[in-house]
Each structure stands twice: as structure tokens, then as C-alpha cells.
Enzyme design. Structure first.
Site, PDB file in Angstrom:
ATOM      1  N   HIS A 188       0.855  -1.184   0.000  1.00 45.71           N
ATOM      2  CA  HIS A 188       0.000   0.000   0.000  1.00 45.71           C
ATOM      3  C   HIS A 188       0.895   1.240   0.000  1.00 45.71           C
ATOM      4  O   HIS A 188       2.078   1.171   0.358  1.00 45.71           O
ATOM      5  CB  HIS A 188      -0.890   0.010   1.236  1.00 45.71           C
ATOM      6  CG  HIS A 188      -1.983  -1.020   1.192  1.00 45.71           C
ATOM      7  ND1 HIS A 188      -3.031  -1.006   2.081  1.00 45.71           N
ATOM      8  CD2 HIS A 188      -2.183  -2.085   0.384  1.00 45.71           C
ATOM      9  CE1 HIS A 188      -3.837  -2.021   1.823  1.00 45.71           C
ATOM     10  NE2 HIS A 188      -3.351  -2.700   0.796  1.00 45.71           N
ATOM     11  N   GLU A 210       1.062   3.712   1.995  1.00 43.05           N
ATOM     12  CA  GLU A 210       1.625   4.024   3.308  1.00 43.05           C
ATOM     13  C   GLU A 210       2.823   3.142   3.639  1.00 43.05           C
ATOM     14  O   GLU A 210       3.842   3.631   4.138  1.00 43.05           O
ATOM     15  CB  GLU A 210       0.569   3.837   4.414  1.00 43.05           C
ATOM     16  CG  GLU A 210      -0.644   4.706   4.250  1.00 43.05           C
ATOM     17  CD  GLU A 210      -1.806   4.012   3.547  1.00 43.05           C
ATOM     18  OE1 GLU A 210      -2.955   4.233   3.969  1.00 43.05           O
ATOM     19  OE2 GLU A 210      -1.582   3.255   2.578  1.00 43.05           O
ATOM     20  N   CYS A 269      -6.012   1.723   6.132  1.00 44.04           N
ATOM     21  CA  CYS A 269      -6.618   0.461   6.573  1.00 44.04           C
ATOM     22  C   CYS A 269      -5.934   0.002   7.867  1.00 44.04           C
ATOM     23  O   CYS A 269      -4.940   0.584   8.301  1.00 44.04           O
ATOM     24  CB  CYS A 269      -6.473  -0.599   5.486  1.00 44.04           C
ATOM     25  SG  CYS A 269      -4.778  -1.175   5.245  1.00 44.04           S
ATOM     26  N   CYS A 310      -2.151  -0.761   7.549  1.00 43.00           N
ATOM     27  CA  CYS A 310      -1.304   0.431   7.454  1.00 43.00           C
ATOM     28  C   CYS A 310      -1.230   1.172   8.777  1.00 43.00           C
ATOM     29  O   CYS A 310      -0.165   1.675   9.145  1.00 43.00           O
ATOM     30  CB  CYS A 310      -1.799   1.322   6.328  1.00 43.00           C
ATOM     31  SG  CYS A 310      -1.502   0.583   4.705  1.00 43.00           S
TER      32      CYS A 310
END
Length: 155
Positions: free
Chosen positions: A59, A61, A89, A92
Site C-alpha cells: 500500500h 503508506e 486500513c 497500514c
């Protein structure tokens, strides 16, 4: 979570995260971008890359956190701020807490997987051993529009 922002700095760094989100979209990935900032300078950048990397954890992040950790040669990012175009999420948020990110600023809410208040609020969970301050809604309109446009082309 604060619902008001007026920091030119927050807008500046969120605009950079939006540029990275556009890069993700150009690569066929969900358009999310992130930057890690420490003492006023970007030390890590990332954009969604799970398809390209064949890695579900890629992701925006986590990519930005990995880059920042490499830049500092340290897995702790104490005092850093992470800017991301979409509410993070649970995975993360966990990475942010383990890295000791001090502040998280996000753009659009994520009603399906958001872990900063939309589905669950890990930032408000008192049993966790680390907490970060949270600011949501920075350039939310632009961040949300980019996601809506991306998914509209795939329907």
C-alpha cells in the site's frame, strides 16, 4: 480526530501525495499516494503497488514508511508525519504505530476498510501501546474525486 485544518504545510504535502496517487493510477493501481515528512522535509514516498509488486502489503503508506526507514537507516520514525490520500486500513495503521509515526493526515474517508473512524478507529483504541494524532479531510474532495474517477473507468 480534528475536522478542521488550515495548514498550508498540510495542503502542500497532501498535494505531493496526490501526485503520487496519480502515478499509481497511471500504473493501473488504485490511486493512493503517501509521503512521510520529518522536520519539514519528505523522507519517504510511496504509491499503491500491490499489482506491480505481487505483494498485498504494498500500500502507499507501507511503501512510504519503508522508504523513510531506509532514508534514516532506522525502523523508528519518531516525530514524523505521514500524509496519505485515503484513510488508512488496519494493516497500514499497524505499520504506522510500529514505526512510531507521530501524526497521520489523510484526505478521503474509506467507508469499506478505513481504520481511522470509518469502519474502526484504531487511533482511539486505548489498549494499543502507541498512538498518533490524526487529521482527516485534507483535500478530501480532490482525493475522493481521483478515486471515483479511477473506479468509474473500471465499471
Amino acid at each position: 480526530m480534528a475536522s478542521h485544518f488550515d495548514s498550508d504545510t498540510d495542503v502542500l504535502f497532501m498535494r505531493r501525495a496526490l501526485e503520487l496517487a496519480r502515478r499509481a493510477a497511471a500504473e493501473g493501481e488504485v490511486p493512493v499516494g503517501a509521503v512521510v515528512v520529518l522536520e519539514g522535509r519528505v523522507i519517504g514516498e510511496g504509491w499503491n503497488r500491490p499489482i506491480a509488486s505481487a505483494d498485498a502489503t504494498s500500500h502507499a503508506e507501507t511503501e512510504a514508511i519503508r522508504a523513510a526507514c531506509r532514508a534514516l537507516d532506522n525502523y523508528r520514525l519518531t516525530g514524523a508525519t505521514l500524509y496519505v490520500t485515503l484513510e488508512p486500513c488496519a494493516m497500514c495503521v499497524g505499520a504506522m504505530f510500529h514505526a512510531r509515526i507521530a501524526r497521520v493526515v489523510f484526505g478521503a474517508r474509506d467507508p469499506k476498510t478505513g481504520a481511522a473512524g470509518s469502519v474502526i478507529d484504531l487511533f482511539a483504541e486505548p489498549r494499543l501501546n502507541h498512538h498518533a494524532t490524526l487529521e482527516g479531510g485534507v483535500l478530501a474532495g480532490e482525493c475522493g474525486a481521483l478515486l471515483r474517477e479511477f473506479f468509474a473507468t473500471r465499471r
